[in-house]
Write a protein that holds these residues in place. Structure first.
Motif, PDB file in Angstrom:
ATOM      1  N   ARG A  49       0.833  -1.206   0.000  1.00  0.00           N
ATOM      2  CA  ARG A  49       0.000   0.000   0.000  1.00  0.00           C
ATOM      3  C   ARG A  49       0.867   1.255   0.000  1.00  0.00           C
ATOM      4  N   VAL A  50       1.909   1.263   0.825  1.00  0.00           N
ATOM      5  CA  VAL A  50       2.798   2.416   0.905  1.00  0.00           C
ATOM      6  C   VAL A  50       3.498   2.645  -0.427  1.00  0.00           C
ATOM      7  N   LEU A  51       3.973   1.568  -1.037  1.00  0.00           N
ATOM      8  CA  LEU A  51       4.674   1.692  -2.316  1.00  0.00           C
ATOM      9  C   LEU A  51       3.759   2.271  -3.387  1.00  0.00           C
ATOM     10  N   LYS A  52       2.519   1.811  -3.433  1.00  0.00           N
ATOM     11  CA  LYS A  52       1.569   2.318  -4.427  1.00  0.00           C
ATOM     12  C   LYS A  52       1.338   3.816  -4.246  1.00  0.00           C
ATOM     13  N   ALA A  53       1.204   4.245  -2.996  1.00  0.00           N
ATOM     14  CA  ALA A  53       0.986   5.670  -2.729  1.00  0.00           C
ATOM     15  C   ALA A  53       2.221   6.491  -3.091  1.00  0.00           C
ATOM     16  N   LEU A  54       3.405   5.961  -2.827  1.00  0.00           N
ATOM     17  CA  LEU A  54       4.635   6.684  -3.128  1.00  0.00           C
ATOM     18  C   LEU A  54       4.852   6.847  -4.630  1.00  0.00           C
ATOM     19  N   GLN A  55       4.368   5.911  -5.409  1.00  0.00           N
ATOM     20  CA  GLN A  55       4.594   5.968  -6.848  1.00  0.00           C
ATOM     21  C   GLN A  55       4.014   7.226  -7.487  1.00  0.00           C
ATOM     22  N   ALA A  56       2.987   7.789  -6.873  1.00  0.00           N
ATOM     23  CA  ALA A  56       2.400   9.028  -7.393  1.00  0.00           C
ATOM     24  C   ALA A  56       3.341  10.213  -7.219  1.00  0.00           C
ATOM     25  N   HIS A  57       4.367  10.066  -6.370  1.00  0.00           N
ATOM     26  CA  HIS A  57       5.295  11.159  -6.092  1.00  0.00           C
ATOM     27  C   HIS A  57       6.658  10.948  -6.756  1.00  0.00           C
ATOM     28  N   ALA A  58       6.817   9.879  -7.516  1.00  0.00           N
ATOM     29  CA  ALA A  58       8.118   9.564  -8.105  1.00  0.00           C
ATOM     30  C   ALA A  58       8.546  10.674  -9.070  1.00  0.00           C
ATOM     31  N   PRO A  59       9.773  11.158  -8.943  1.00  0.00           N
ATOM     32  CA  PRO A  59      10.242  12.226  -9.825  1.00  0.00           C
ATOM     33  C   PRO A  59      10.854  11.646 -11.099  1.00  0.00           C
ATOM     34  N   GLY A  60      11.118  12.495 -12.047  1.00  0.00           N
ATOM     35  CA  GLY A  60      11.900  12.095 -13.206  1.00  0.00           C
ATOM     36  C   GLY A  60      13.353  12.468 -12.988  1.00  0.00           C
ATOM     37  N   GLY A  61      14.184  12.156 -13.976  1.00  0.00           N
ATOM     38  CA  GLY A  61      15.580  12.567 -13.931  1.00  0.00           C
ATOM     39  C   GLY A  61      16.445  11.786 -12.977  1.00  0.00           C
ATOM     40  N   GLY A 106      11.939  -5.156   2.191  1.00  0.00           N
ATOM     41  CA  GLY A 106      12.950  -5.344   1.171  1.00  0.00           C
ATOM     42  C   GLY A 106      13.444  -4.014   0.636  1.00  0.00           C
ATOM     43  N   ARG A 107      14.507  -4.076  -0.123  1.00  0.00           N
ATOM     44  CA  ARG A 107      15.210  -2.865  -0.553  1.00  0.00           C
ATOM     45  C   ARG A 107      14.384  -1.994  -1.506  1.00  0.00           C
ATOM     46  N   ALA A 108      13.385  -2.572  -2.184  1.00  0.00           N
ATOM     47  CA  ALA A 108      12.596  -1.807  -3.162  1.00  0.00           C
ATOM     48  C   ALA A 108      11.284  -1.296  -2.592  1.00  0.00           C
ATOM     49  N   ASN A 109      11.038  -1.509  -1.310  1.00  0.00           N
ATOM     50  CA  ASN A 109       9.742  -1.152  -0.718  1.00  0.00           C
ATOM     51  C   ASN A 109       9.410   0.325  -0.819  1.00  0.00           C
ATOM     52  N   ALA A 110      10.437   1.174  -0.803  1.00  0.00           N
ATOM     53  CA  ALA A 110      10.204   2.616  -0.846  1.00  0.00           C
ATOM     54  C   ALA A 110      10.984   3.232  -2.005  1.00  0.00           C
ATOM     55  N   ALA A 111      11.056   2.540  -3.129  1.00  0.00           N
ATOM     56  CA  ALA A 111      11.866   2.992  -4.259  1.00  0.00           C
ATOM     57  C   ALA A 111      11.562   4.428  -4.686  1.00  0.00           C
ATOM     58  N   PRO A 112      10.296   4.849  -4.811  1.00  0.00           N
ATOM     59  CA  PRO A 112      10.048   6.240  -5.206  1.00  0.00           C
ATOM     60  C   PRO A 112      10.598   7.251  -4.194  1.00  0.00           C
ATOM     61  N   TYR A 113      10.607   6.891  -2.936  1.00  0.00           N
ATOM     62  CA  TYR A 113      11.162   7.768  -1.902  1.00  0.00           C
ATOM     63  C   TYR A 113      12.660   7.950  -2.127  1.00  0.00           C
ATOM     64  N   PHE A 114      13.343   6.857  -2.472  1.00  0.00           N
ATOM     65  CA  PHE A 114      14.772   6.944  -2.736  1.00  0.00           C
ATOM     66  C   PHE A 114      15.047   7.774  -3.994  1.00  0.00           C
ATOM     67  N   GLU A 115      14.146   7.692  -4.963  1.00  0.00           N
ATOM     68  CA  GLU A 115      14.286   8.526  -6.154  1.00  0.00           C
ATOM     69  C   GLU A 115      14.156  10.013  -5.802  1.00  0.00           C
ATOM     70  N   LEU A 116      13.250  10.322  -4.886  1.00  0.00           N
ATOM     71  CA  LEU A 116      13.098  11.710  -4.450  1.00  0.00           C
ATOM     72  C   LEU A 116      14.366  12.214  -3.756  1.00  0.00           C
ATOM     73  N   LEU A 117      14.976  11.387  -2.938  1.00  0.00           N
ATOM     74  CA  LEU A 117      16.238  11.760  -2.304  1.00  0.00           C
ATOM     75  C   LEU A 117      17.327  11.957  -3.352  1.00  0.00           C
ATOM     76  N   ALA A 118      17.373  11.041  -4.318  1.00  0.00           N
ATOM     77  CA  ALA A 118      18.383  11.150  -5.369  1.00  0.00           C
ATOM     78  C   ALA A 118      18.177  12.411  -6.197  1.00  0.00           C
ATOM     79  N   ALA A 119      16.923  12.751  -6.466  1.00  0.00           N
ATOM     80  CA  ALA A 119      16.621  13.952  -7.257  1.00  0.00           C
ATOM     81  C   ALA A 119      17.090  15.219  -6.550  1.00  0.00           C
ATOM     82  N   ALA A 120      17.273  15.150  -5.236  1.00  0.00           N
ATOM     83  CA  ALA A 120      17.763  16.303  -4.480  1.00  0.00           C
ATOM     84  C   ALA A 120      19.267  16.480  -4.627  1.00  0.00           C
ATOM     85  N   GLY A 121      19.927  15.539  -5.306  1.00  0.00           N
ATOM     86  CA  GLY A 121      21.354  15.681  -5.570  1.00  0.00           C
ATOM     87  C   GLY A 121      22.239  14.644  -4.916  1.00  0.00           C
ATOM     88  N   PHE A 122      21.651  13.560  -4.449  1.00  0.00           N
ATOM     89  CA  PHE A 122      22.418  12.531  -3.756  1.00  0.00           C
ATOM     90  C   PHE A 122      22.465  11.232  -4.553  1.00  0.00           C
TER      91      PHE A 122
END
Length: 337
Positions: A49-61, A106-122
């Motif tokens: 459920r959390v992963l599905k909700a996070l996918q709406a916030h996934a950034p590009g780039g 598992g490591r992919a449970n919050a993948a869109p969240y990690f993309e958001l962190l990466a989009a910030a420059g990390f």
């Protein structure tokens, strides 16, 4: 004669059913598997459920490399790496250890969240580890330590600045991250664990801890369904019928083991999460008493609706977004950005 045979059959069936039931109850008490699988099912259903909700916030780039093996011949030793598209140099790096009561996630449970962190420059690294009951403490600690060493050895190809690392984790992952941070900054504790830290103390710039556990014995005081879940997780991860009195609990409790060398820490928890008052706030107090730089993000007790365990992944609430922004600011501040 027929009635006697029927009564005999019913009697035999009752004995068999009783024996099977007794065996099942005995197995439930002796083995952590039945209860652990129930807890895992509940956690993983919520994780989906959390992963599905996070996918709406996934950034590009953002580019990713998935399923990288960091430990030879270990099927559970995998990690994923995220970084801004076009990155050509080493970036400040967040190494995230997932939660799940040490028995799920598992490591992919919050993948869109990690993309958001990466989009910030990390560069963001999400690490898998072996879960209980199939694997027991301290296996995960040794795996994660090996993951850190792998990241340093492969820093150039993974766009990692090895001298600007921040460990992060949620729930059980926060406990593991705090434990590794202690080992990295306290040689005597690393020796007690039997590890040579994969990161040097000067490479570790900070720790992000969301909704974590820092006093293991405190989990045993909970009652009801929460208490049952806590004892199930500890039985599965620590192991043995006497898990509640195992010295491993004290070894895993950074409330007692963290030193003044512990790195700067961002720590948070929701007002509706019992771990906040029972674990996170006391640990923040403990670190501050040692002179550690602590950035707190807690919420008013009367905030409605209450923020539950793992609230930071709910980016549909302003508090979740605020926690994300605060974590990003923390990483930049600690890594010299």
């Amino acid at each position: 004669m027929t009635h006697r045979r029927t009564r005999a059959r019913f009697g035999t069936a009752a004995v068999v059913i009783g024996a099977v039931t007794a065996a099942a109850i005995s197995a439930w008490k002796l083995s952590p598997w039945p209860s652990a699988l129930v807890v895992r099912y509940v956690f993983e259903k919520d994780g989906a459920r959390v992963l599905k909700a996070l996918q709406a916030h996934a950034p590009g780039g953002v580019d990713r490399a998935t399923g990288i093996r960091y430990r030879p011949h270990d099927e559970h030793a995998l990690l994923d790496v995220y970084h801004p598209s076009g990155a050509s140099a080493g970036l400040p790096t967040v190494v995230w250890t997932h939660g799940g009561a040490w028995i799920s996630g598992g490591r992919a449970n919050a993948a869109p969240y990690f993309e958001l962190l990466a989009a910030a420059g990390f560069t963001v690294v999400s690490v898998d580890y072996s879960r209980g009951p199939a694997s027991r403490y301290p296996t995960a600690v040794h795996q994660l330590n090996d993951a850190h060493a792998y990241l340093v050895a492969h820093a150039d190809e993974l766009h990692i600045d090895p001298d600007r690392i921040v460990l992060a984790g949620d729930s059980a992952g926060a406990q593991l991250s705090s434990q590794l941070a202690t080992a990295i900054t306290d040689p005597s504790y690393a020796a007690e664990l039997g590890i040579r830290p994969g990161l040097a103390a000067h490479q570790l710039r900070g720790v992000i801890l969301h909704c974590g556990i820092y006093h293991m014995e405190g989990l045993l005081t909970a009652t009801g369904i929460v208490g049952w879940g806590n004892r199930t997780a500890l039985h599965a991860y620590v192991g043995g019928p006497r898990f509640a009195s195992s010295p491993s609990l004290a070894q895993m409790s950074m409330m007692h083991r963290a030193t003044a060398a512990f790195p700067p820490t961002f720590i948070s928890g929701g007002n509706g999460d019992p771990l906040t008052d029972g674990q996170a706030k006391p640990f923040a107090d403990r670190l501050e008493s040692l002179g550690v730089e602590v950035t707190r993000l807690f919420w008013p007790a009367d905030l409605t609706p209450p923020l539950p365990h793992e609230y930071q992944f709910d980016l549909d609430r302003p508090e979740g977004l605020a926690a994300l922004r605060a974590a990003i600011d923390f990483v930049w501040h600690q890594t010299g950005g």
